[in-house]
Design an enzyme around this catalytic site. Structure first.
Site, PDB file in Angstrom:
ATOM      1  N   LYS A  64       0.846  -1.214   0.000  1.00 16.41           N
ATOM      2  CA  LYS A  64       0.000   0.000   0.000  1.00 16.41           C
ATOM      3  C   LYS A  64       0.871   1.251   0.000  1.00 16.41           C
ATOM      4  O   LYS A  64       0.555   2.254  -0.648  1.00 16.41           O
ATOM      5  CB  LYS A  64      -0.944  -0.008   1.215  1.00 16.41           C
ATOM      6  CG  LYS A  64      -1.743   1.292   1.402  1.00 16.41           C
ATOM      7  CD  LYS A  64      -2.628   1.573   0.215  1.00 16.41           C
ATOM      8  CE  LYS A  64      -3.638   2.670   0.339  1.00 16.41           C
ATOM      9  NZ  LYS A  64      -3.297   3.964   0.844  1.00 16.41           N
TER      10      LYS A  64
ATOM     11  N   HIS B 225       1.999   1.758  -3.439  1.00 18.26           N
ATOM     12  CA  HIS B 225       0.848   2.303  -4.176  1.00 18.26           C
ATOM     13  C   HIS B 225       0.812   3.817  -4.006  1.00 18.26           C
ATOM     14  O   HIS B 225       0.660   4.573  -4.969  1.00 18.26           O
ATOM     15  CB  HIS B 225      -0.453   1.665  -3.665  1.00 18.26           C
ATOM     16  CG  HIS B 225      -1.695   2.391  -4.084  1.00 18.26           C
ATOM     17  ND1 HIS B 225      -2.103   3.573  -3.491  1.00 18.26           N
ATOM     18  CD2 HIS B 225      -2.613   2.119  -5.051  1.00 18.26           C
ATOM     19  CE1 HIS B 225      -3.202   3.992  -4.067  1.00 18.26           C
ATOM     20  NE2 HIS B 225      -3.538   3.132  -5.016  1.00 18.26           N
TER      21      HIS B 225
HETATM   22  C1  6PG Z   1      -5.728   5.879  -1.157  1.00 22.91           C
HETATM   23  C2  6PG Z   1      -4.963   7.139  -0.897  1.00 22.91           C
HETATM   24  C3  6PG Z   1      -5.109   7.522   0.531  1.00 22.91           C
HETATM   25  C4  6PG Z   1      -4.729   8.949   0.774  1.00 22.91           C
HETATM   26  C5  6PG Z   1      -3.420   9.142   1.382  1.00 22.91           C
HETATM   27  C6  6PG Z   1      -2.415   9.964   0.674  1.00 22.91           C
HETATM   28  O1  6PG Z   1      -5.076   4.961  -1.615  1.00 22.91           O
HETATM   29  O2  6PG Z   1      -6.929   5.846  -0.922  1.00 22.91           O
HETATM   30  O3  6PG Z   1      -3.616   6.983  -1.181  1.00 22.91           O
HETATM   31  O4  6PG Z   1      -4.418   6.588   1.281  1.00 22.91           O
HETATM   32  O5  6PG Z   1      -5.223   9.876  -0.030  1.00 22.91           O
HETATM   33  O6  6PG Z   1      -3.738   9.650   2.630  1.00 22.91           O
HETATM   34  O7  6PG Z   1      -2.513  11.246   1.064  1.00 22.91           O
HETATM   35  P1  6PG Z   1      -1.422  12.387   1.111  1.00 22.91           P
HETATM   36  O8  6PG Z   1      -1.430  12.971  -0.251  1.00 22.91           O
HETATM   37  O9  6PG Z   1      -2.048  13.300   2.116  1.00 22.91           O
HETATM   38  O10 6PG Z   1      -0.135  11.872   1.576  1.00 22.91           O
END
Ligand code: 6PG
Length: 483
Positions: free
Chosen positions: A186, A189
Site C-alpha cells: 500500500k 501504491h
Molecule cells: C488511497 C490514498 C489515501 C490517501 C493518502 C495519501 O489509496 O486511498 O492513497 O491513502 O489519499 O492519505 O494522502 P497524502 O497525499 O495526504 O499523503
C-alpha cells in the site's frame, strides 16, 4: 448491547473511512456488522444516519467484543500511529486465540511487522491491510492489500472479497504476503500515486504555459487522453478538477487554490524505504520533493526575483506539443511504475515475502487511486516473466518508451529552456538514460572515493579489488592482497 453475539465482523473507528467501510460490509449478503468508536456520540450519529445498515452499535469496547461471533474479526479504522496501538491493546486483552485483528489504516509497514509479531505471541491473528480508494472506495469497493498469516486470510478472504472493487470480474484483493507485506505494498501504491499526480501536474503546467489554453480547455485534453493508453482514475479526476469553476469568484477553481501541496507521509515513507533498500525511485522522490518545495512560501517568495530565461515562451504548434506532452507523460508514468515495482521486489527479498507482482497489478486495476487501464499490461508482463528484472524491459513497455522517447526528450528540453520546473519528467528521463547507458560516470566516482578514502574499486579487465597509491608512485595494488 446484544445478549448473544450477532455480528460476524466489527469495525472500530467511525470517521468517514471507517463508517463507509462498515456500511459497505453491512450491504453485503450475510454480514452483520458491529461498530464502535471511542466517542459514543459518533457511533450514535452513524446509527441514526444509516439505519438500513442494521449496525450492532456498542458504546464500550467490552460490549463491542461481546457482540462479535467467534472467531472474532475486527477491523481497526483509526488514524495510523499511537491510536492504533491503543486499540490493538484493548482488543488483545479481550480477544482469544484464533480471533483476528485487522488494521485497515495507512500504517507504516515496519509498525505492522512489529505489531504482528507481538500479537501472534498471544495466538491472535494480526493482519495489516492496505485499503485504497478514499471515502468513495471504502463505501462502494476499495482495492485491498492484506498481509498477515495464511490462516487469517482463510477467514478474512471471503469477507474482503465481498467488499472489494471488482475489475474485469475479479475482486481487487489478494493475500499479498505475511506480516507487513500488505502495508508495504500500500505504501508503494501511494508512492506511485504521488509520482502519477506530479507528472499530471507537470503536463498541465507545460500545456497551460506553452499554449495559453485555459483550465477548462485543458480539461478537455485530459478527458480525451482518458480514452486512450493513459486511461486512469487520476486522469479522469484531473479533467473534473480543471473544469471546476469557483462559485465565489467565477474563476477556474485551480487558480484559486493555494499552490502548496500537503502530504500525510506515505510518499516520504516510500522514498525513505527505497533509500534503505538502495532502490532508485527517482520519480517518486521528485514528486515528494516537489510537494515540499511548493510548501515553502517564504523561500519561494524570497527567490521570486531570481533570473530565468528572458523570452516569454509559447509553442509554435500547440497540437504537436500537446501530443509530445502526452507521450512524455506516458513514458514517465511507466518509469514511475517500473521503479515502484523494483521497490516491491527489493522489499520482498529483504523481508522474505513471496509477493506476486502480477497479482498486485491486478488488484490495482479497480477501486484504488492509481487504477489504470495499463495495469493489465503489467500483469501480462509479470505473468509472462515472473523474474523480469525491470518492468521497463517487458516488450510492451520497451516498445512504449521507444515510441515516446523523442517526444519525451523534446518536452524535457522545452521545459528547461522555458524555465518551467518539470522534475518528475526530467528525472524519469535521466533514470531511463542511466539505466540504458553503456558506461556511467560512476567509474569516476569510484576513482574519487578511492583517492580520498582508499575505498577501492574493481576493474573492467580483471578480477579483484584494487587501490591506487594516488599521491605516491601511482602504482596500483590489488587491495585483496593487502589483507
Ligand atoms: C488511497 C490514498 C489515501 C490517501 C493518502 C495519501 O489509496 O486511498 O492513497 O491513502 O489519499 O492519505 O494522502 P497524502 O497525499 O495526504 O499523503
Amino acid at each position: 448491547m446484544a445478549d448473544t453475539p450477532q455480528a460476524n465482523i466489527g469495525v472500530i473507528g467511525m470517521a468517514v473511512m471507517g463508517s463507509n467501510l462498515a456500511r459497505n460490509l453491512a450491504s453485503r449478503e450475510g454480514n452483520t456488522v458491529a461498530i464502535y468508536n471511542r466517542s459514543p456520540e459518533k457511533t450514535r450519529a452513524v446509527v441514526e444516519e444509516f439505519p438500513e445498515a442494521g449496525f450492532i452499535a456498542s458504546e464500550s469496547i467490552d460490549d463491542f467484543v461481546a457482540s462479535l461471533q467467534t472467531p472474532r474479526t475486527a477491523i481497526i479504522m483509526v488514524k495510523a500511529g499511537k491510536g492504533t496501538d491503543a486499540v490493538i491493546d484493548q482488543l488483545v486483552e479481550r480477544f482469544e486465540p484464533g480471533d483476528i485483528i485487522v488494521d485497515g489504516g495507512n500504517a507504516l509497514f515496519t509498525d505492522t511487522i512489529r505489531r504482528e509479531k507481538a500479537v501472534r505471541e498471544t495466538g491472535i491473528n494480526f493482519v495489516g491491510a492496505g485499503i485504497s480508494g478514499g471515502e468513495e472506495g471504502a463505501l462502494n469497493g476499495p482495492s485491498i492489500m492484506p498481509g498477515g498469516s495464511a490462516e487469517a486470510w482463510e477467514t478474512l478472504g471471503p469477507i474482503l472479497r465481498s467488499i472489494a472493487a471488482v475489475a474485469e470480474g475479479e475482486p481487487c484483493v489478494t493475500h499479498v504476503g505475511t506480516d507487513g507485506a500488505g502495508h508495504f505494498v500500500k505504501m508503494i501504491h501511494n508512492g506511485i500515486e504521488y509520482a502519477d499526480m506530479q507528472l499530471i501536474a507537470e503536463a498541465y503546467d507545460l500545456i497551460r504555459r506553452g499554449t495559453g489554453k485555459s483550465p477548462a480547455e485543458i480539461a478537455e485534453i485530459f478527458a480525451e487522453w482518458n480514452t486512450g493508453e493513459l486511461e486512469s482514475y487520476l486522469i479522469e479526476i484531473t479533467a473534473e478538477v480543471l473544469r471546476q469553476v469557483d462559485a465565489e469568484t467565477g474563476k477556474p477553481l485551480v487558480d484559486v487554490i493555494l499552490d502548496q501541496a500537503g502530504a500525510k507521509g506515505t510518499g516520504a515513507w516510500t522514498v525513505q524505504t527505497a533509500l534503505e533498500l538502495g532502490v532508485p525511485v527517482s520519480g517518486i522522490a521528485e514528486a515528494v520533493f516537489a510537494r515540499s518545495l511548493s510548501s515553502k512560501p517564504a523561500q519561494r517568495q524570497a527567490a521570486g526575483d531570481l533570473p530565468g530565461p528572458d523570452t516569454s515562451w509559447s509553442v509554435d504548434d500547440p497540437d504537436a506539443f500537446i501530443e509530445d506532452v502526452r507521450q512524455a507523460l506516458y513514458a514517465s508514468k511507466i518509469i514511475a511504475y517500473s521503479q515502484g515495482f523494483d521497490e516491491i521486489i527489493a522489499g520482498a527479498e529483504q523481508y522474505g515475502w513471496d509477493i506476486k507482482k502480477g497479482d498486485i497489478a491486478k488488484i490495482w486495476r479497480g477501486g484504488c487511486i492509481i487504477r489504470a487501464q495499463f495495469l493489465n499490461r503489467i500483469t501480462e508482463a509479470y505473468d509472462e516473466n515472473p523474474d523480469l528484472v525491470a518492468l521497463i524491459l517487458a516488450p510492451y513497455f520497451t516498445d512504449a518508451v521507444t515510441t515516446a522517447q523523442p517526444a519525451w526528450r523534446r518536452i524535457v528540453v522545452a521545459a528547461a529552456q522555458a524555465g518551467i520546473p518539470a522534475p518528475a519528467f526530467s528525472s524519469s528521463l535521466s533514470y531511463y538514460d542511466g539505466l540504458r547507458a553503456d558506461r556511467l560516470p560512476a567509474a569516476l566516482v569510484q576513482g574519487q572515493r578511492d583517492f580520498f578514502g582508499a575505498h577501492t574499486y574493481k576493474r573492467t579487465d580483471k578480477d579483484g579489488t584494487f587501490h591506487t597509491l594516488w599521491s605516491g608512485d601511482r602504482t596500483e595494488i590489488n587491495a585483496e592482497d593487502t589483507h
